[in-house]
Design a protein around this motif. Structure first.
Motif, mmCIF file in Angstrom:
data_model
loop_
_atom_site.group_PDB
_atom_site.id
_atom_site.type_symbol
_atom_site.label_atom_id
_atom_site.label_comp_id
_atom_site.label_asym_id
_atom_site.label_seq_id
_atom_site.Cartn_x
_atom_site.Cartn_y
_atom_site.Cartn_z
ATOM 1 N N GLU A 289 0.853 -1.176 0.000
ATOM 2 C CA GLU A 289 0.000 0.000 0.000
ATOM 3 C C GLU A 289 0.898 1.238 0.000
ATOM 4 O OE1 GLU A 289 -3.613 -1.876 2.736
ATOM 5 O OE2 GLU A 289 -2.125 -0.544 3.629
ATOM 6 N N SER A 290 0.528 2.256 -0.748
ATOM 7 C CA SER A 290 1.355 3.470 -0.783
ATOM 8 C C SER A 290 0.513 4.646 -1.225
ATOM 9 C CB SER A 290 2.544 3.299 -1.735
ATOM 10 O OG SER A 290 2.100 3.128 -3.075
ATOM 11 N N GLY A 291 0.961 5.844 -0.857
ATOM 12 C CA GLY A 291 0.242 7.044 -1.246
ATOM 13 C C GLY A 291 0.817 8.273 -0.574
ATOM 14 N N TRP A 292 0.101 9.389 -0.720
ATOM 15 C CA TRP A 292 0.543 10.678 -0.198
ATOM 16 C C TRP A 292 -0.552 11.275 0.677
ATOM 17 C CZ3 TRP A 292 5.318 13.012 -1.100
ATOM 18 C CH2 TRP A 292 6.139 12.360 -2.035
ATOM 19 N N GLY A 293 -0.131 12.098 1.617
ATOM 20 C CA GLY A 293 -1.084 12.764 2.489
ATOM 21 C C GLY A 293 -0.619 14.156 2.856
ATOM 22 N N GLU A 294 -1.579 15.001 3.209
ATOM 23 C CA GLU A 294 -1.292 16.367 3.627
ATOM 24 C C GLU A 294 -2.175 16.708 4.830
ATOM 25 O OE1 GLU A 294 -1.048 15.237 -0.355
ATOM 26 O OE2 GLU A 294 -2.956 16.029 0.447
ATOM 27 N N GLU A 295 -1.710 17.654 5.636
ATOM 28 C CA GLU A 295 -2.537 18.140 6.726
ATOM 29 C C GLU A 295 -2.175 19.576 7.081
ATOM 30 O OE1 GLU A 295 -1.802 16.928 10.916
ATOM 31 O OE2 GLU A 295 -0.471 15.426 10.023
ATOM 32 N N LEU A 296 -3.141 20.262 7.680
ATOM 33 C CA LEU A 296 -2.974 21.645 8.134
ATOM 34 C C LEU A 296 -3.500 21.729 9.556
ATOM 35 C CD1 LEU A 296 -2.318 24.670 7.481
ATOM 36 C CD2 LEU A 296 -4.718 24.883 6.769
ATOM 37 N N ASN A 297 -2.702 22.318 10.473
ATOM 38 C CA ASN A 297 -3.088 22.433 11.873
ATOM 39 C C ASN A 297 -3.008 23.881 12.326
ATOM 40 O OD1 ASN A 297 -3.202 19.448 12.829
ATOM 41 N ND2 ASN A 297 -1.248 19.573 11.751
ATOM 42 N N PHE B 5 -7.104 17.143 7.249
ATOM 43 C CA PHE B 5 -6.181 16.201 6.630
ATOM 44 C C PHE B 5 -6.760 15.641 5.342
ATOM 45 C CE2 PHE B 5 -8.898 13.622 9.313
ATOM 46 C CZ PHE B 5 -9.139 12.489 8.555
ATOM 47 N N ASN B 6 -5.878 15.185 4.490
ATOM 48 C CA ASN B 6 -6.248 14.566 3.209
ATOM 49 C C ASN B 6 -5.222 13.482 2.906
ATOM 50 O OD1 ASN B 6 -7.741 14.658 0.489
ATOM 51 N ND2 ASN B 6 -5.597 14.870 -0.116
ATOM 52 N N ARG B 7 -5.686 12.294 2.465
ATOM 53 C CA ARG B 7 -4.755 11.185 2.209
ATOM 54 C C ARG B 7 -5.325 10.277 1.133
ATOM 55 N NH1 ARG B 7 -4.799 9.096 7.036
ATOM 56 N NH2 ARG B 7 -6.301 7.442 6.527
ATOM 57 N N ASN B 8 -4.506 9.891 0.177
ATOM 58 C CA ASN B 8 -4.884 8.943 -0.870
ATOM 59 C C ASN B 8 -3.926 7.755 -0.842
ATOM 60 O OD1 ASN B 8 -7.084 10.036 -2.901
ATOM 61 N ND2 ASN B 8 -5.860 11.802 -2.259
ATOM 62 N N ILE B 9 -4.469 6.572 -0.650
ATOM 63 C CA ILE B 9 -3.662 5.350 -0.587
ATOM 64 C C ILE B 9 -4.088 4.424 -1.725
ATOM 65 C CG2 ILE B 9 -3.005 3.337 0.772
ATOM 66 C CD1 ILE B 9 -1.949 5.920 1.908
#
Length: 629
Positions: free
Chosen positions: A430-438, A457-461
């Motif tokens: 499994e692999s992917g990218w993610g981003e988040e803002l706090n 947060f946002n993540r696609n796997i």
């Protein structure tokens, strides 16, 4: 193969060369108290919660799972009192959360996950919960988040100890003992616990049906942890840790079964050795660990018996250097070996993983940033380069804004690859990218403390691994599905007031999570955009406590949204819990007494399909601490 090794070697060797090439004309710095794993613990841009001391002490007899559900508001997938418990964090699967003991991963290489109910809160001095994953730092499985359990030496404390005893509903009993000694050079600790329960609570299999008593639900568990730390001088420390635990848990029938004679036996031994050295701007850490786990499933009614064993060995070497007043660098080389044995494999299966990790942190005025990078070789195959970048900006003393992005991955487990029937040796990671803002607001004045954290947060796997039925075959099989898109918002608020003998607090939390399939499936029937099973879209909690002197009264209420399952939709529920406690000095030593009620409104609910949960549950406990300098 020779060509494929070049990037790995170049990455690690250039990192070491670049650090050594830094000018020695930098202003000399004093000894820096920093561990070689510190850059992995607190990457800028992320959302991290941490607890220690009294926060852990009040949860007598609890597991880490219970503690994080109460304090962090995580969604816990529990099969009942003291039974198997896993979790989903930010829409991730149960195997996409890393669990680390003093920086060492303790998930099963067979399942890729951990039974969180087998982690006693008594066996840790500090718990950190990283809401977001960091595969660059922690490797395979650190996608949804990471839970860090750390033990701390108590030097110069003299002799100390704590005795605990508790009793509660449905035959629950708990006894625990902590003993320790801390001198100027040596620090020792020993911790023991024993717990048992009948769990014979009443329940209704379905509305309108007569009440029944839960059967085949007895369980007991006990554990022992010992630690020894030696500090020959101010720059070195040697540590030896051992954690043994055993559990015997019967598996009760579902609400559509009349009888169950199944049980689960767990026997675990974890040992670790650490060495730390600090000298000026440099710090080194070496770790070695060996874990031995034995799991047995027995079902005399259906004449099934299966024994699963696995062994894990870990070796790690880290180097940390402070390059300038606000710049630091870390590089780590890690190797893990695992072997698993079960009759469903046909033969013992092995896995070797070697990883190089590097991190660079820089602070300048109101800015702080960190770049993490990882390259890993798993069973002779290189995994994709895994970076992560986090940044914090503090424009005002009471405001911090953080952002983070990174690549995530999870290797197929040994069961995914080799279990017969259903294992698939052709699975992709499994692999992917993610981003988040706090965004974090913090204010402290006149005895009041207020903090508010908002996280998006946002993540696609891709290549998400799922066990599912296969057309024309009687058994389920592991396969890569197209992908899963997870996104959402988390909000946490905390208020605390201290005035004279008064000590009051209020905590609130809310999670909105959408974790959806990116392609339709025929078997099982899943539509594109459908929410994952057992991932609530909405959940929240509010918790308050009023304290005066040594007395306190607290209440917590949680709301959990309905979830989808393979059998349909499972209704949401409200749960309330209350706790009253009193603390006083007896013979100049601290003593505590408490009484708590879980599910105080006696709600009828299910967390897992067909697994009844108990109604109102009470517990009573006492503890006594002693110390002699």
């Amino acid at each position: 193969m020779a060509k494929s090794i070049h990037p790995f070697l170049i990455f690690f060797l250039l990192a070491q060369t670049w650090v050594r090439a830094q000018s020695d004309s930098l202003v000399p710095l004093p000894v820096v108290e920093v561990s070689a794993t510190s850059l992995r613990h607190l990457q800028p841009g992320g959302f991290v919660e941490k607890w220690s001391g009294e926060d852990l002490a009040v949860r007598q007899g609890a597991s880490v799972a219970d503690f994080l559900q109460q304090k962090a508001g995580i969604y816990l997938k529990s099969y009942g009192l003291g039974s198997l418990a896993t979790t989903t964090i930010r829409g991730a699967s149960a195997g996409q959360t890393a669990v680390l003991w003093n920086g060492l991963p303790i998930q099963s290489p067979m399942l890729g996950l951990l039974d969180w109910s087998l982690l006693p809160i008594q066996f840790t001095d500090e718990v950190s919960f990283q809401h977001s994953g960091n595969s660059a730092a922690w490797g395979s499985g650190a996608i949804g988040g990471a839970v860090l359990m750390d033990n701390s030496p108590q030097f110069d404390k003299g002799f100390y100890g704590k005795i605990q005893a508790g009793q509660g509903s449905f035959g629950w009993q708990h006894q625990a003992l902590n003993l320790g000694y801390g001198g100027s050079k040596w620090a020792f600790s020993a911790r023991f616990f024993h717990q048992k329960a009948e769990n014979n609570f009443p329940y209704r299999p379905a509305p309108g049906l007569p009440e029944k008593e839960m059967t085949n639900a007895q369980q007991w568990r006990r554990g022992l942890m010992g630690t020894a730390h030696f500090r020959p001088n101010g720059s070195q420390m040697f540590s030896l840790l051992a954690w043994w635990q055993k559990a015997d848990r019967q598996i009760p029938p579902t609400n559509v079964q009349n009888i169950s004679e199944a049980k689960l036996l767990d026997d675990q031994l974890r040992t670790a050795f650490n060495w730390e050295r600090r000298a000026g701007k440099n710090a080194w850490t070496a770790k070695a660990a060996f874990f031995n786990d034995n799991n047995q499933f027995q079902d005399t009614y259906n004449q099934i018996e299966n024994e699963n064993k696995f062994w894990t060995g870990i070796a790690e070497l880290s180097y940390h250097r402070t390059l300038a007043t606000a710049t630091s660098f870390q590089t780590t080389l890690n190797h893990q070996w695992a072997q698993a044995q079960t009759k469903n494999y046909g033969q013992p299966r092995n896995r070797h993983q070697t990883a190089a990790y590097a991190a660079l942190r820089k602070r300048k005025a109101a800015w702080s940033g960190q770049l993490d990078a990882r390259m890993e070789l798993a069973d002779g195959q290189f995994l994709p380069f895994t970076p992560s970048l986090g940044m914090d900006w503090t424009p005002l003393a009471w405001l911090k804004i953080g952002a983070k992005t990174g690549r995530y991955f999870r290797l197929p487990t040994l069961n995914d690859l080799h279990w017969r029937p259903g294992g698939n040796p052709d699975l992709q990671p499994e692999s992917g990218w993610g981003e988040e803002l706090n965004i974090r607001f913090f204010k402290k004045a006149n005895g009041h403390e207020l903090s508010l954290v908002g996280s998006a947060f946002n993540r696609n796997i891709k290549n998400w691994i799922q066990w599912r039925p296969v057309e024309g075959q009687p058994n389920w099989s592991a396969s890569n599905i197209a992908g899963v898109w997870s996104r959402g918002v988390e909000v946490r608020a905390h208020w605390k007031m201290e005035a004279g003998a008064w000590n009051n607090r209020l905590d609130l939390g809310y999670d909105f999570v959408r974790s959806t399939h990116q392609a339709a499936l025929a078997i099982p029937s899943i539509e594109k955009g459908q929410q994952l099973y057992y991932v609530p879209v909405n959940q929240g909690f509010v918790s308050g406590e009023i304290g005066w002197g040594g007395a306190s009264l607290g209440y917590r209420h949680q709301l959990t949204d309905a979830v989808l399952t393979d059998l349909g939709k499972l209704a949401g529920y409200h749960l309330g819990s209350a706790r009253v406690a009193y603390s006083a000095n007896v013979f100049r030593q601290k003593s505590d007494i408490h009484f708590s009620v879980e599910n105080i409104w006696n709600t009828s609910y299910l967390v897992m399909e067909r697994r009844p949960m108990p109604g109102r549950v009470w517990q009573f406990g006492v503890s006594f601490e002693f110390a002699k300098q």
